[in-house]
Design a protein around this motif. Structure first.
Motif, PDB file in Angstrom:
ATOM      1  N   GLY A  78       2.263   9.353   4.188  1.00  8.00           N
ATOM      2  CA  GLY A  78       3.280   8.609   3.446  1.00  8.00           C
ATOM      3  C   GLY A  78       4.650   9.195   3.704  1.00  8.00           C
ATOM      4  O   GLY A  78       4.795  10.392   3.977  1.00  8.00           O
ATOM      5  N   GLN A 117       5.913   4.543  -4.582  1.00  6.76           N
ATOM      6  CA  GLN A 117       4.589   4.454  -3.936  1.00  6.76           C
ATOM      7  C   GLN A 117       4.705   4.939  -2.473  1.00  6.76           C
ATOM      8  O   GLN A 117       4.601   4.175  -1.528  1.00  6.76           O
ATOM      9  N   CYS A 166       0.869  -1.182   0.000  1.00 10.87           N
ATOM     10  CA  CYS A 166       0.000   0.000   0.000  1.00 10.87           C
ATOM     11  C   CYS A 166       0.900   1.224   0.000  1.00 10.87           C
ATOM     12  O   CYS A 166       0.702   2.145  -0.782  1.00 10.87           O
ATOM     13  N   ALA A 167       1.896   1.217   0.888  1.00 10.82           N
ATOM     14  CA  ALA A 167       2.842   2.328   0.974  1.00 10.82           C
ATOM     15  C   ALA A 167       4.249   1.768   1.177  1.00 10.82           C
ATOM     16  O   ALA A 167       4.447   0.915   2.046  1.00 10.82           O
ATOM     17  N   LYS A 187       0.330   8.966   0.359  1.00  7.25           N
ATOM     18  CA  LYS A 187      -0.971   8.376   0.653  1.00  7.25           C
ATOM     19  C   LYS A 187      -2.066   9.433   0.802  1.00  7.25           C
ATOM     20  O   LYS A 187      -1.899  10.412   1.519  1.00  7.25           O
ATOM     21  N   ARG A 213      -5.569  10.641   2.349  1.00  6.51           N
ATOM     22  CA  ARG A 213      -6.207  10.334   3.642  1.00  6.51           C
ATOM     23  C   ARG A 213      -7.649  10.823   3.671  1.00  6.51           C
ATOM     24  O   ARG A 213      -7.952  11.876   3.116  1.00  6.51           O
ATOM     25  N   CYS A 254       0.398   1.279   6.037  1.00 11.75           N
ATOM     26  CA  CYS A 254      -0.911   1.863   5.742  1.00 11.75           C
ATOM     27  C   CYS A 254      -1.973   0.761   5.686  1.00 11.75           C
ATOM     28  O   CYS A 254      -2.410   0.284   6.717  1.00 11.75           O
TER      29      CYS A 254
END
Ligand code: PEP
Ligand code: MN
Length: 397
Positions: A140, A118, A75-76, A121, A123, A376
């Motif tokens: 992130g 990546q 995801c992160a 993120k 939010r 994340c």
């Protein structure tokens, strides 16, 4: 900005700045942001525009109805990631998944990792509260630190430099793992636009490419047709993914696709549905039909992770049966609509994490703590991911 740098119907690398922008970090000192941008503008590309072009050519085959896209990863990413191990791990996981998928897909397998960029993120809430203390949300590692203290949570523009350096190293390590005939391409969400702008470069023929990654995608929270993220992505030549959530209507999707690719180039756009097992049956068919009515040559894939997330206490919960149910529905619906179900987009780890419930993973919420490592969202562990790939292979065979 000089007139010679303007192309594509008024687009230029900074044209997103004229549009409303969501999810931008609250940087305290614009001067520092500007100096970081200047440094990044002269920094090495993470990937070459030639390779970005090769991915787009290959993606055109998927739009034509043959082959399959396997996209997945963290995801992160994190600044604490041990890059060599991370790259070896994800390559091994792609190998294992490709082995079960390849015999079933009747065409080339395109492999794209969520990696080497990546780091940003989106939010839902801009703050986070623990025991009465309220601090900015973690956005992130490219923006702020995950540790829950005021210093770590301050948005620090210098983190863009570190993210870029790590991405260059990660992309180089990834390229070294495979021969040039069968690369794993890189991808990330194009969220932090100052970073993206600085790494947007022009090729000798005058076309603009994102060199931050081979494929960039538009997040479900930043897909406003007149917004800054769409503005940025409409000007680059790379393959662009579009996250399609349950609130997206057919007309809006048509407008979005018109804006992102008015020339309807096969393989340019990859739709990434992420509706949730309970919503896909209502949400997906109108989108498929709307684009088909317009004669749009897009690639359709499914992200069965983000629409199947609930909250228990402070933990995000994802269950494998919901993930598989959304996958089953995606292939059944695309088949019924005579549209090529062209791929899957997963959050997954090569490590034996305990982040998603079900299958060869934790049996209940209580077991999530055993090896919860994600920065994340919860990821499938390697065994869950390979089992999922085998399930997809059965559906496609
Ligand atoms: C993601 O892919 O990590 C993400 C945030 O997705 P979405 O924009 O679909 O919510
Ligand atoms: Mn996620």
């Amino acid at each position: 900005m000089s007139a010679t740098l303007v192309s594509n119907d008024g687009w230029f690398p900074a044209s997103w700045r004229t549009r409303p922008v969501r999810q931008m970090p609250p940087y305290a000192d614009e001067f520092v942001v500007r100096s970081v941008e200047a440094r990044l503008s002269g920094a090495a590309p993470v990937v070459s525009s030639e390779d970005c072009g090769r991915l787009r050519d290959r993606m055109a085959g998927l739009a034509g109805g043959s082959g399959f896209l396997l996209q997945g990863g963290d995801c992160a990413e994190s600044f604490d990631d041990p890059v060599a191990e991370q790259v070896a791990g994800i390559t091994g996981l792609f190998d294992a998944m490709a082995e079960v998928l390849s015999p079933a897909i009747g065409g080339p397998l395109i492999e794209v990792a969520r990696i080497a960029g990546q780091f940003a993120k989106p939010r839902s809430a801009s703050t986070e509260e623990h025991d009465g203390v309220v601090l900015p949300a973690y956005r992130g590692d490219i923006v702020n630190g995950i540790t829950f203290d005021a210093t770590a949570r301050r948005a620090d523009p210098g983190r863009m430099i570190r993210a870029h350096m790590q991405s260059v190293g990660t992309a180089a390590s990834l390229a070294a793992m495979r021969d040039a005939a069968s690369p794993i391409y890189t991808s990330h969400e194009a969220l932090l636009l100052p970073y993206e702008e600085a790494l947007t470069r022009r090729d000798p023929s005058g076309r603009w490419w994102a060199t931050s990654g081979h494929m960039l995608w538009l997040g479900d929270r930043t897909r406003q047709v007149d917004g800054a993220h769409v503005e940025h992505l409409r000007g680059i030549e790379n393959v662009v993914g579009v996250k399609c959530g349950p609130d997206l209507g057919g007309d809006e999707l048509v407008r979005l696709v018109d804006r992102l690719d008015p020339r309807n180039r096969p393989g340019k756009l990859v739709m990434i549905g992420r509706f949730g097992a309970r919503q896909i049956a209502d949400a997906l068919p109108p989108l498929l039909r709307a684009l088909q009515r317009e004669g749009r040559s897009v690639v359709w894939t499914i992200d069965p992770m983000h629409g199947n997330t609930s909250i228990s206490g402070k933990r995000k919960v994802r269950r494998l049966p919901d993930i598989l149910a959304e996958i089953d529905a995606f292939f059944a619906i695309t088949r019924a609509e005579c549209i090529h179900g062209a791929g899957i987009h997963l959050e997954m780890s090569a490590l034996d994490v305990t982040e998603c419930i079900g299958g060869r993973g934790p049996a209940s919420i209580d077991e999530l703590e055993k090896n919860w490592l994600t920065a994340c969202d919860p990821r499938l562990n390697a065994r869950q991911a390979v089992d999922l790939a085998a399930h997809v292979a059965e559906l496609l065979a």
